[in-house]
Design a protein around this motif. Structure first.
Motif, PDB file in Angstrom:
ATOM      1  N   VAL A 248      14.616   2.172   6.742  1.00 22.73           N
ATOM      2  CA  VAL A 248      14.296   1.221   5.679  1.00 22.73           C
ATOM      3  C   VAL A 248      14.366   1.904   4.307  1.00 22.73           C
ATOM      4  O   VAL A 248      14.914   1.344   3.349  1.00 22.73           O
ATOM      5  N   ALA A 249      13.817   3.109   4.213  1.00 21.92           N
ATOM      6  CA  ALA A 249      13.807   3.797   2.917  1.00 21.92           C
ATOM      7  C   ALA A 249      15.230   4.153   2.483  1.00 21.92           C
ATOM      8  O   ALA A 249      15.582   4.033   1.300  1.00 21.92           O
ATOM      9  N   GLU A 250      16.067   4.572   3.450  1.00 21.82           N
ATOM     10  CA  GLU A 250      17.462   4.932   3.082  1.00 21.82           C
ATOM     11  C   GLU A 250      18.226   3.671   2.662  1.00 21.82           C
ATOM     12  O   GLU A 250      18.987   3.679   1.690  1.00 21.82           O
ATOM     13  N   ALA A 251      18.023   2.574   3.404  1.00 28.18           N
ATOM     14  CA  ALA A 251      18.737   1.330   3.077  1.00 28.18           C
ATOM     15  C   ALA A 251      18.289   0.838   1.701  1.00 28.18           C
ATOM     16  O   ALA A 251      19.105   0.369   0.898  1.00 28.18           O
ATOM     17  N   HIS A 252      17.001   0.983   1.432  1.00 25.62           N
ATOM     18  CA  HIS A 252      16.462   0.517   0.148  1.00 25.62           C
ATOM     19  C   HIS A 252      17.074   1.309  -1.012  1.00 25.62           C
ATOM     20  O   HIS A 252      17.523   0.741  -2.006  1.00 25.62           O
ATOM     21  N   ARG A 253      17.125   2.635  -0.845  1.00 26.82           N
ATOM     22  CA  ARG A 253      17.711   3.462  -1.916  1.00 26.82           C
ATOM     23  C   ARG A 253      19.162   3.056  -2.158  1.00 26.82           C
ATOM     24  O   ARG A 253      19.615   2.911  -3.295  1.00 26.82           O
ATOM     25  N   ILE A 254      19.896   2.833  -1.061  1.00 28.36           N
ATOM     26  CA  ILE A 254      21.321   2.502  -1.197  1.00 28.36           C
ATOM     27  C   ILE A 254      21.493   1.121  -1.833  1.00 28.36           C
ATOM     28  O   ILE A 254      22.374   0.917  -2.674  1.00 28.36           O
ATOM     29  N   LEU A 255      20.635   0.176  -1.463  1.00 32.21           N
ATOM     30  CA  LEU A 255      20.724  -1.159  -2.090  1.00 32.21           C
ATOM     31  C   LEU A 255      20.413  -1.073  -3.588  1.00 32.21           C
ATOM     32  O   LEU A 255      20.946  -1.823  -4.388  1.00 32.21           O
ATOM     33  N   MET A 256      19.543  -0.148  -3.972  1.00 34.26           N
ATOM     34  CA  MET A 256      19.130  -0.060  -5.378  1.00 34.26           C
ATOM     35  C   MET A 256      20.101   0.753  -6.234  1.00 34.26           C
ATOM     36  O   MET A 256      20.276   0.467  -7.402  1.00 34.26           O
ATOM     37  N   ARG A 257      20.714   1.841  -5.631  1.00 34.14           N
ATOM     38  CA  ARG A 257      21.547   2.669  -6.521  1.00 34.14           C
ATOM     39  C   ARG A 257      22.841   3.158  -5.879  1.00 34.14           C
ATOM     40  O   ARG A 257      23.546   3.984  -6.442  1.00 34.14           O
ATOM     41  N   GLY A 258      23.137   2.667  -4.686  1.00 30.12           N
ATOM     42  CA  GLY A 258      24.395   3.076  -4.035  1.00 30.12           C
ATOM     43  C   GLY A 258      24.209   4.321  -3.199  1.00 30.12           C
ATOM     44  O   GLY A 258      23.110   4.881  -3.108  1.00 30.12           O
ATOM     45  N   GLY A 259      25.300   4.750  -2.565  1.00 31.62           N
ATOM     46  CA  GLY A 259      25.238   5.904  -1.677  1.00 31.62           C
ATOM     47  C   GLY A 259      25.749   5.501  -0.306  1.00 31.62           C
ATOM     48  O   GLY A 259      26.106   4.342  -0.071  1.00 31.62           O
ATOM     49  N   GLY A 320      26.908   1.509   3.304  1.00 25.25           N
ATOM     50  CA  GLY A 320      26.631   1.826   1.904  1.00 25.25           C
ATOM     51  C   GLY A 320      27.725   1.351   0.997  1.00 25.25           C
ATOM     52  O   GLY A 320      28.375   0.317   1.250  1.00 25.25           O
ATOM     53  N   SER A 321      28.001   2.119  -0.056  1.00 20.88           N
ATOM     54  CA  SER A 321      29.004   1.772  -1.056  1.00 20.88           C
ATOM     55  C   SER A 321      30.354   1.546  -0.372  1.00 20.88           C
ATOM     56  O   SER A 321      30.816   2.393   0.414  1.00 20.88           O
ATOM     57  N   ALA A 322      30.974   0.409  -0.673  1.00 16.38           N
ATOM     58  CA  ALA A 322      32.133  -0.032   0.104  1.00 16.38           C
ATOM     59  C   ALA A 322      33.271   1.002   0.122  1.00 16.38           C
ATOM     60  O   ALA A 322      33.839   1.289   1.186  1.00 16.38           O
ATOM     61  N   GLU A 323      33.586   1.585  -1.037  1.00 12.19           N
ATOM     62  CA  GLU A 323      34.741   2.502  -1.058  1.00 12.19           C
ATOM     63  C   GLU A 323      34.471   3.751  -0.217  1.00 12.19           C
ATOM     64  O   GLU A 323      35.370   4.280   0.431  1.00 12.19           O
ATOM     65  N   GLU A 324      33.224   4.205  -0.230  1.00 18.37           N
ATOM     66  CA  GLU A 324      32.901   5.428   0.513  1.00 18.37           C
ATOM     67  C   GLU A 324      32.949   5.164   2.020  1.00 18.37           C
ATOM     68  O   GLU A 324      33.449   5.989   2.790  1.00 18.37           O
ATOM     69  N   VAL A 325      32.449   3.995   2.442  1.00 19.32           N
ATOM     70  CA  VAL A 325      32.480   3.677   3.883  1.00 19.32           C
ATOM     71  C   VAL A 325      33.937   3.540   4.327  1.00 19.32           C
ATOM     72  O   VAL A 325      34.332   4.051   5.384  1.00 19.32           O
ATOM     73  N   LEU A 326      34.764   2.906   3.486  1.00 24.72           N
ATOM     74  CA  LEU A 326      36.192   2.791   3.818  1.00 24.72           C
ATOM     75  C   LEU A 326      36.828   4.173   3.970  1.00 24.72           C
ATOM     76  O   LEU A 326      37.632   4.416   4.876  1.00 24.72           O
ATOM     77  N   TYR A 327      36.447   5.090   3.091  1.00 23.88           N
ATOM     78  CA  TYR A 327      36.982   6.458   3.121  1.00 23.88           C
ATOM     79  C   TYR A 327      36.622   7.136   4.457  1.00 23.88           C
ATOM     80  O   TYR A 327      37.444   7.783   5.093  1.00 23.88           O
ATOM     81  N   ILE A 328      35.376   6.927   4.884  1.00 27.16           N
ATOM     82  CA  ILE A 328      34.921   7.537   6.153  1.00 27.16           C
ATOM     83  C   ILE A 328      35.642   6.880   7.330  1.00 27.16           C
ATOM     84  O   ILE A 328      36.077   7.564   8.266  1.00 27.16           O
ATOM     85  N   GLU A 329      35.810   5.563   7.278  1.00 25.97           N
ATOM     86  CA  GLU A 329      36.529   4.863   8.365  1.00 25.97           C
ATOM     87  C   GLU A 329      37.960   5.420   8.476  1.00 25.97           C
ATOM     88  O   GLU A 329      38.465   5.644   9.576  1.00 25.97           O
TER      89      GLU A 329
END
Ligand code: F6P
Length: 336
Positions: A248-259, A320-329
């Motif tokens: 929850v804490a990681e998802a919250h941080r990502i929703l608030m500032r990306g990552g 997380g941030s769409a471009e970064e997840v695409l990069y990992i995929e």
């Protein structure tokens, strides 16, 4: 300045505008009440006198904390006679809990009553996660059938989590964006403080439990090496790293500032290809992340498209941030 709208007003307005959400306001109102009660228990901290483990393991084979059991009981007590749900499916219970037939409603509720509870005895943020699906007609009267519940995440009507941190906040989506409400403790009301969360498309922050590196696939190892190389490596930028060990804490941080967050495929045990649970951890978080413009996948498939095979299924989870997840995929694609 206009006062922020309350959760009850928001739910009422959404139910009026979208016919498929009929009945959701009542259920979400009860969930908000559950979260307020769990927040109050967490806030009492050591004064509760219920820290530590119960001495039993849950269906996942994990040591149950006393606060896990308490939070689970609060969900069940509040919702079993509410008339909104026909099955309550919890991380803490092997089998669904069914309300009596005359108190059944049209929704299935999946929940992790206290996520990240290894952090609860040390006063670090924890949370409750939930996912709402529509049940078939026969669930109103019949014996439980696995086919009621084994629906993919794209069928979710609503999802959300509460985070019990410095403030108690509730992040929900009814399929029209992800919205953040903050609890005003004095009045007990949640107010909409951050409407329409939007995750930045790119990022320079990753979250992973690096102690598992030896169990990862080469695609993830290579990705993390690139992040650690920073400006001098192929990514040409420095990355920061965070790991709270509370989803929850990681998802919250990502929703608030990306990552980006990774609990990737792990080769340790073929029956557990990932650590996190699809139905009450990954699906609701993926729903919120997509509603906020982010991306959530197993690295090979969109989380919300995965058709579950069992209630407590574990799965690799990257979001997380769409471009970064695409990069990992892209790193997981077979070499041409
Ligand atoms: O539900 C399991 C959980 O506690 C998540 O909240 C968190 O993201 C993860 O496990 C932490 O895992 P680990 O203890 O391996 O760091």
């Amino acid at each position: 300045m206009k006062p922020p709208i309350s959760l009850s007003q928001f739910l009422y307005q959404n139910e009026q505008s979208f016919p498929h959400l009929q009945g959701i306001a009542g259920l979400m109102g009860e969930i908000a009440h559950v979260c307020r009660r769990i927040a109050a228990e967490c806030a009492r901290g050591a004064l509760r006198g219920i820290s530590g483990e119960v001495g039993a393991t849950n269906v996942q084979g994990e040591a149950q904390k006393k606060i896990d059991v308490l939070a689970n009981n609060i969900f069940i007590e509040t919702l079993q006679y509410s008339g909104h749900t026909c099955a309550l499916i919890s991380e803490e219970l092997e089998m669904p809990h069914l309300p009596p037939v005359n108190r059944r409603g049209k929704f299935l509720l999946f929940f992790d009553p206290l996520d990240g509870s290894s952090n609860s005895d040390i006063n670090v943020s924890v949370g409750s996660i939930f996912s709402v699906l529509r049940a078939p007609e026969e669930a109103l009267t019949g014996e439980y059938q696995p086919s009621w519940a084994l629906q993919s995440g794209q069928q979710q009507i609503a999802a959300g989590y509460a985070i019990y941190g410095q403030a108690t906040q509730l992040v929900i989506s009814l399929g029209q964006g992800a919205h953040l409400f903050t609890l005003e403790r004095e009045s007990g009301e949640f107010f909409l403080t951050h409407p329409h969360l939007q995750i930045p498309k790119s990022c320079q922050e990753f979250a992973i439990n690096a102690s598992n590196e030896r169990h990862w696939e080469e695609a993830v190892r290579g990705y993390i090496r690139e992040c650690l190389a920073g400006k001098s490596g192929v990514r040409g930028k420095d990355f920061n790293m965070r790991w709270v060990a509370s989803l929850v804490a990681e998802a919250h941080r990502i929703l608030m500032r990306g990552g980006v967050f990774l609990y990737p495929f792990d080769a340790r045990d073929p029956s557990k290809p990932g650590k996190l649970r699809l139905m009450y951890e990954c699906n609701p978080v993926a729903f919120l992340i997509e509603q906020a413009g982010g991306r959530a996948s197993t690295a090979r498939e969109r989380i919300l498209s995965v058709v579950p095979t069992h209630l407590h299924q574990r799965i690799p989870f990257i979001f997380g941030s769409a471009e970064e997840v695409l990069y990992i995929e892209a790193k997981h694609l077979p070499a041409k």
